[in-house]
Every structure is written in C-alpha cells, then in structure tokens.
Design a protein around this motif. Structure first.
Motif, PDB file in Angstrom:
ATOM      1  N   HIS A   1       0.834  -1.200   0.000  1.00 35.03           N
ATOM      2  CA  HIS A   1       0.000   0.000   0.000  1.00 35.03           C
ATOM      3  C   HIS A   1       0.874   1.258   0.000  1.00 35.03           C
ATOM      4  O   HIS A   1       0.610   2.223  -0.731  1.00 35.03           O
ATOM      5  N   VAL A   2       1.920   1.254   0.835  1.00 39.91           N
ATOM      6  CA  VAL A   2       2.818   2.403   0.937  1.00 39.91           C
ATOM      7  C   VAL A   2       3.531   2.638  -0.388  1.00 39.91           C
ATOM      8  O   VAL A   2       3.616   3.767  -0.886  1.00 39.91           O
ATOM      9  N   LEU A   3       4.039   1.566  -0.984  1.00 40.28           N
ATOM     10  CA  LEU A   3       4.769   1.690  -2.240  1.00 40.28           C
ATOM     11  C   LEU A   3       3.848   2.161  -3.365  1.00 40.28           C
ATOM     12  O   LEU A   3       4.248   2.983  -4.208  1.00 40.28           O
ATOM     13  N   GLU A   4       2.617   1.658  -3.401  1.00 36.57           N
ATOM     14  CA  GLU A   4       1.670   2.076  -4.432  1.00 36.57           C
ATOM     15  C   GLU A   4       1.334   3.555  -4.300  1.00 36.57           C
ATOM     16  O   GLU A   4       1.230   4.285  -5.298  1.00 36.57           O
ATOM     17  N   LEU A   5       1.160   4.036  -3.051  1.00 32.13           N
ATOM     18  CA  LEU A   5       0.852   5.455  -2.838  1.00 32.13           C
ATOM     19  C   LEU A   5       2.036   6.328  -3.242  1.00 32.13           C
ATOM     20  O   LEU A   5       1.865   7.362  -3.903  1.00 32.13           O
ATOM     21  N   GLN A   6       3.247   5.927  -2.842  1.00 35.87           N
ATOM     22  CA  GLN A   6       4.428   6.697  -3.210  1.00 35.87           C
ATOM     23  C   GLN A   6       4.592   6.771  -4.724  1.00 35.87           C
ATOM     24  O   GLN A   6       4.903   7.835  -5.283  1.00 35.87           O
ATOM     25  N   ALA A   7       4.393   5.639  -5.390  1.00 40.19           N
ATOM     26  CA  ALA A   7       4.540   5.617  -6.850  1.00 40.19           C
ATOM     27  C   ALA A   7       3.467   6.465  -7.516  1.00 40.19           C
ATOM     28  O   ALA A   7       3.740   7.185  -8.486  1.00 40.19           O
ATOM     29  N   LYS A   8       2.243   6.411  -6.985  1.00 42.82           N
ATOM     30  CA  LYS A   8       1.140   7.181  -7.569  1.00 42.82           C
ATOM     31  C   LYS A   8       1.403   8.675  -7.447  1.00 42.82           C
ATOM     32  O   LYS A   8       1.275   9.439  -8.411  1.00 42.82           O
ATOM     33  N   LEU A   9       1.784   9.124  -6.241  1.00 44.08           N
ATOM     34  CA  LEU A   9       2.019  10.543  -6.021  1.00 44.08           C
ATOM     35  C   LEU A   9       3.240  11.028  -6.794  1.00 44.08           C
ATOM     36  O   LEU A   9       3.201  12.061  -7.463  1.00 44.08           O
ATOM     37  N   GLY A  10       4.324  10.272  -6.722  1.00 41.06           N
ATOM     38  CA  GLY A  10       5.549  10.684  -7.398  1.00 41.06           C
ATOM     39  C   GLY A  10       5.402  10.710  -8.906  1.00 41.06           C
ATOM     40  O   GLY A  10       5.981  11.565  -9.586  1.00 41.06           O
ATOM     41  N   GLY A  11       4.596   9.810  -9.442  1.00 41.60           N
ATOM     42  CA  GLY A  11       4.434   9.741 -10.886  1.00 41.60           C
ATOM     43  C   GLY A  11       3.598  10.864 -11.458  1.00 41.60           C
ATOM     44  O   GLY A  11       3.639  11.116 -12.667  1.00 41.60           O
ATOM     45  N   GLN A  12       2.834  11.569 -10.619  1.00 45.18           N
ATOM     46  CA  GLN A  12       1.975  12.645 -11.102  1.00 45.18           C
ATOM     47  C   GLN A  12       2.561  14.032 -10.861  1.00 45.18           C
ATOM     48  O   GLN A  12       1.942  15.037 -11.200  1.00 45.18           O
ATOM     49  N   VAL A  13       3.746  14.099 -10.285  1.00 44.34           N
ATOM     50  CA  VAL A  13       4.394  15.380 -10.021  1.00 44.34           C
ATOM     51  C   VAL A  13       5.276  15.752 -11.203  1.00 44.34           C
ATOM     52  O   VAL A  13       6.019  14.924 -11.728  1.00 44.34           O
ATOM     53  N   ASN A  14       5.199  16.998 -11.623  1.00 45.21           N
ATOM     54  CA  ASN A  14       6.098  17.511 -12.655  1.00 45.21           C
ATOM     55  C   ASN A  14       7.385  17.953 -11.972  1.00 45.21           C
ATOM     56  O   ASN A  14       7.535  19.103 -11.568  1.00 45.21           O
TER      57      ASN A  14
END
Length: 239
Positions: free
Chosen positions: A21-34
C-alpha cells in the motif's frame, strides 16, 4: 470457535497497512508530479525535516489526499448563479453569445474583429448543467501567478476557467462592476494557427450604463511574462 477466530483474524488483517500500500501510494504521487518545476533546494528540506516529511504527509492522507486551501494565493470576490437550462447545448449557447455582441451590455470592436472568427473553446470534461456558479477571483500575491499555476489552483478549487457564454450571461444579467480587467483563460482557439488564446474583459469608460469590451490577449499557458499585471479572473463551478 476456530471459524470465528479465522474470520476475526482476516478482518484484522484487512485493516493493516501493508508495504505494498505504501509503495503504491508513493509511486502514484511521485508519478503525477512535474519534477522539472522543482529544484533540489525545494525537496531536500522536506526530506530532512521529520515534521514536514511526516506529520504533514499524515494529515494529507487523513484529508483524503487533499491539501488545505486556506493558503492558496487567490480569493473569491463575488459569485453569481446562472441557469442556462437543462436542454441548452454548448453550440446553441455559443451562438447566443455571438449574436449578443452589440445588442446588449457587450460591445463589439476588438471582440467582433478578433474572436468571432475563432473557436470558443469548450472546457475539458465540460458538462452542461441547469445551474452553475461563476466566480470573480483576485490573485492575492502582488507579483501575480503564472497562467499554468492559475489552472492548477482552479482544479484544486474544483473550478474550471469560465467560458465566454457563461461570462456573457453574468454581464447581461447582473452588470457587475469590474475592479479592473478580468481574464478568461483558454477562452478561444484560432482556427488557422490553432494556438489557444485568452480574453480580457474591461468596463467601457464614459457610458451611462455599464458596458463591457472583450479583447484577445496572450499566447498559450507557457507564456511566462504575460500575467503578472492581471490580478482578476473568472472561474466556474457547478452549484
């Protein structure tokens, strides 16, 4: 008893955050940041600060992935509710707006010559509603806010840039006093060059009744120097 135990154990496990869950959230947030918009000096203090990297992020999760809007550099000056009607189409509304030029509080002039040959843009994910709210916003930072940032702030406020038909309706129905020229972001698109343009609305001086003039301004949302002098914007939200 064993069946009840395993059922209780399964329910308990469902309420535990797992590493995935933690890794999925980190990847989701980081992937949407410019990330190109930031510098290492913007990121490193957050990494090194237990409070900024921990407590604030926990609060972000508690708020359902939303940030507090109290600190954003715009405020709503005034709002109007308009009722386009449930059966009105975007195309018909645009036609009404163009026919209104010169026959209402809207003056022709630069609008007539520069915009009628352009396409009035329908916002992304626009859905015609029987009732919407149009807001006049003021930028509270003296140095202004870049266009790209304004679009991001609109999204945070659950708003989109007001369209020409929406603002025509407000001007004709309420004749508001504009503190200064107000901007409609991404209001039209040139049919020949395909570049997206913005529009400026200004009150006409010396008229007995309040009247307004539209003009096309600026280039696209990457224009870095255009918006520091424009502090007022129109935005729309669903009522």
């Amino acid at each position: 008893m064993s069946g009840q135990y395993y059922e209780a154990r399964r329910n308990e496990m469902q309420n535990i955050i797992e590493p995935r869950h933690v890794l999925e959230l980190q990847a989701k947030l980081g992937g949407q940041v410019n990330w190109s918009e930031f510098k290492p000096t913007d990121i490193q203090p957050i990494i090194e600060s237990p409070r900024l990297s921990g407590v604030h992020f926990e609060e972000f999760i508690r708020q359902g992935g939303r940030m507090s809007l109290e600190g954003i550099p715009i405020k709503v000056l005034k709002s109007w509710t308009i009722t386009p009607g449930p059966t009105l189409t975007w195309e018909t509304w645009v036609r009404f707006a163009k026919e209104d030029v010169g026959n209402s509080t809207i003056l022709s002039g630069s609008y007539d010559g520069m915009v009628l040959s352009d396409t009035l843009l329908k916002p992304k994910n626009f859905t015609m509603k029987p009732k919407v709210q149009v807001h006049m916003l003021e930028v509270t930072r003296k140095e202004g806010v870049l266009t790209k940032r304004m679009l991001e702030l609109f999204e945070l406020l659950n708003m989109y840039p007001s369209t020409v038909p929406e603002v025509f309706t407000v001007l004709n129905s309420f004749a508001p006093e504009l503190p200064k020229g107000a901007v409609l972001l991404n209001a039209c698109k040139n049919e020949i060059y395909q570049n997206v343009k913005n529009m400026l609305i200004e009150a006409q001086e010396g008229e007995q009744r309040r009247r307004y003039r539209f003009s096309v301004i600026g280039g696209d949302v990457e224009d870095l120097g255009c918006w520091h002098d424009h502090m007022y914007y129109f935005a729309t939200s669903y009522d």
